[in-house]
Scaffold this motif. Sequence first.
Motif, mmCIF file in Angstrom:
data_model
loop_
_atom_site.group_PDB
_atom_site.id
_atom_site.type_symbol
_atom_site.label_atom_id
_atom_site.label_comp_id
_atom_site.label_asym_id
_atom_site.label_seq_id
_atom_site.Cartn_x
_atom_site.Cartn_y
_atom_site.Cartn_z
ATOM 1 N N UNK A 1 0.832 -1.193 0.000
ATOM 2 C CA UNK A 1 0.000 0.000 0.000
ATOM 3 C C UNK A 1 0.872 1.251 0.000
ATOM 4 N N UNK A 2 0.674 2.121 -0.996
ATOM 5 C CA UNK A 2 1.376 3.397 -1.032
ATOM 6 C C UNK A 2 0.702 4.353 -0.062
ATOM 7 N N UNK A 3 1.398 4.752 0.980
ATOM 8 C CA UNK A 3 0.790 5.561 2.042
ATOM 9 C C UNK A 3 0.819 7.037 1.681
ATOM 10 N N UNK A 4 -0.336 7.683 1.754
ATOM 11 C CA UNK A 4 -0.417 9.130 1.635
ATOM 12 C C UNK A 4 -0.215 9.765 3.006
ATOM 13 N N UNK A 5 -0.716 9.081 4.047
ATOM 14 C CA UNK A 5 -0.629 9.568 5.422
ATOM 15 C C UNK A 5 0.005 8.478 6.279
ATOM 16 N N UNK A 6 1.050 8.829 7.020
ATOM 17 C CA UNK A 6 1.722 7.880 7.895
ATOM 18 C C UNK A 6 1.730 8.411 9.326
ATOM 19 N N UNK A 7 1.109 7.671 10.222
ATOM 20 C CA UNK A 7 1.020 8.022 11.636
ATOM 21 C C UNK A 7 1.905 7.054 12.392
ATOM 22 N N UNK A 8 2.863 7.571 13.154
ATOM 23 C CA UNK A 8 3.847 6.704 13.805
ATOM 24 C C UNK A 8 3.960 7.008 15.296
ATOM 25 N N UNK A 9 3.569 6.029 16.122
ATOM 26 C CA UNK A 9 3.794 6.053 17.576
ATOM 27 C C UNK A 9 3.253 7.339 18.218
ATOM 28 N N UNK A 10 2.060 7.738 17.828
ATOM 29 C CA UNK A 10 1.473 8.975 18.339
ATOM 30 C C UNK A 10 0.873 8.749 19.731
ATOM 31 N N UNK A 11 1.227 9.628 20.652
ATOM 32 C CA UNK A 11 0.710 9.564 22.020
ATOM 33 C C UNK A 11 0.147 10.924 22.425
ATOM 34 N N UNK A 12 -0.930 10.891 23.216
ATOM 35 C CA UNK A 12 -1.540 12.122 23.709
ATOM 36 C C UNK A 12 -2.214 11.840 25.044
ATOM 37 N N UNK A 13 -1.917 12.685 26.039
ATOM 38 C CA UNK A 13 -2.547 12.599 27.357
ATOM 39 C C UNK A 13 -3.228 13.915 27.692
#
Length: 241
Positions: A1-13
């Motif tokens: 799959x050719x990625x347009x959007x790549x989300x990597x190890x996102x964290x939020x508190x």
Amino acid sequence: MTALLEISHVAKRFNGVVALDGVSARVGRATITAVIGPNGSGKTSLLNVVTGFYEADRGSVRFNGTEIAGRPPHWIARLGLARTFQHIRLFEGFSVFDNVHVAAERRGTSHARRRAEQALEVVGLAAVGRQQADALPYGHKRRLEIARALATEPEILILDEPAAGMNATEKIELGELLFTIRDLGKTILLVEHDMDLVMGISDYVIALNFGCTLAAGAPAAVRQDPQVIEAYLGRPEAADA
């Protein structure tokens, strides 16, 4: 799959409450990707990080190879991301056409009228352009929001619960519209609770729970994942065990 959007190890508190805990995902070009999960699983928080409404505590979000994590929403929108929200946000005192024309002008005034007309044609509202937005049926208001987003000529369309409040017929029509938009070469990322819709239109599904990724893959595989069944789709009946 050719990625347009790549989300990597996102964290939020938020004040110690974990909204996202190392989420990674890839959104393929010209695909429909759905994010599912129970209430509070982090779905909308993920969209908010991607579109700049929240700043991640850590992790990376790359769009077309450009790092966008921490950038403001208007900057991200100009790159080619457009979004709708859970609650309809129309200019109800404006006509249907003017609602879309305002959005089209964000890409410049040149040809804005034609961009607005094309967006209304795609969503099936070209014939009601002169009507007041607040006079539209509910399902058409949802379509109008999508038209406004399309008028900015995005590469990726991000939809937060687009089927919320729709009846069964409207949901079927929404699914057909999303196929049409995808077939025009647009990429769609959506959060949605309606599993029949999700499983019927998605190329790829990401399941979240407590801010973590439970499963990701083809709709049929995610639907059969035991963790997804337990956390979101419900435990199988004892007779089916």
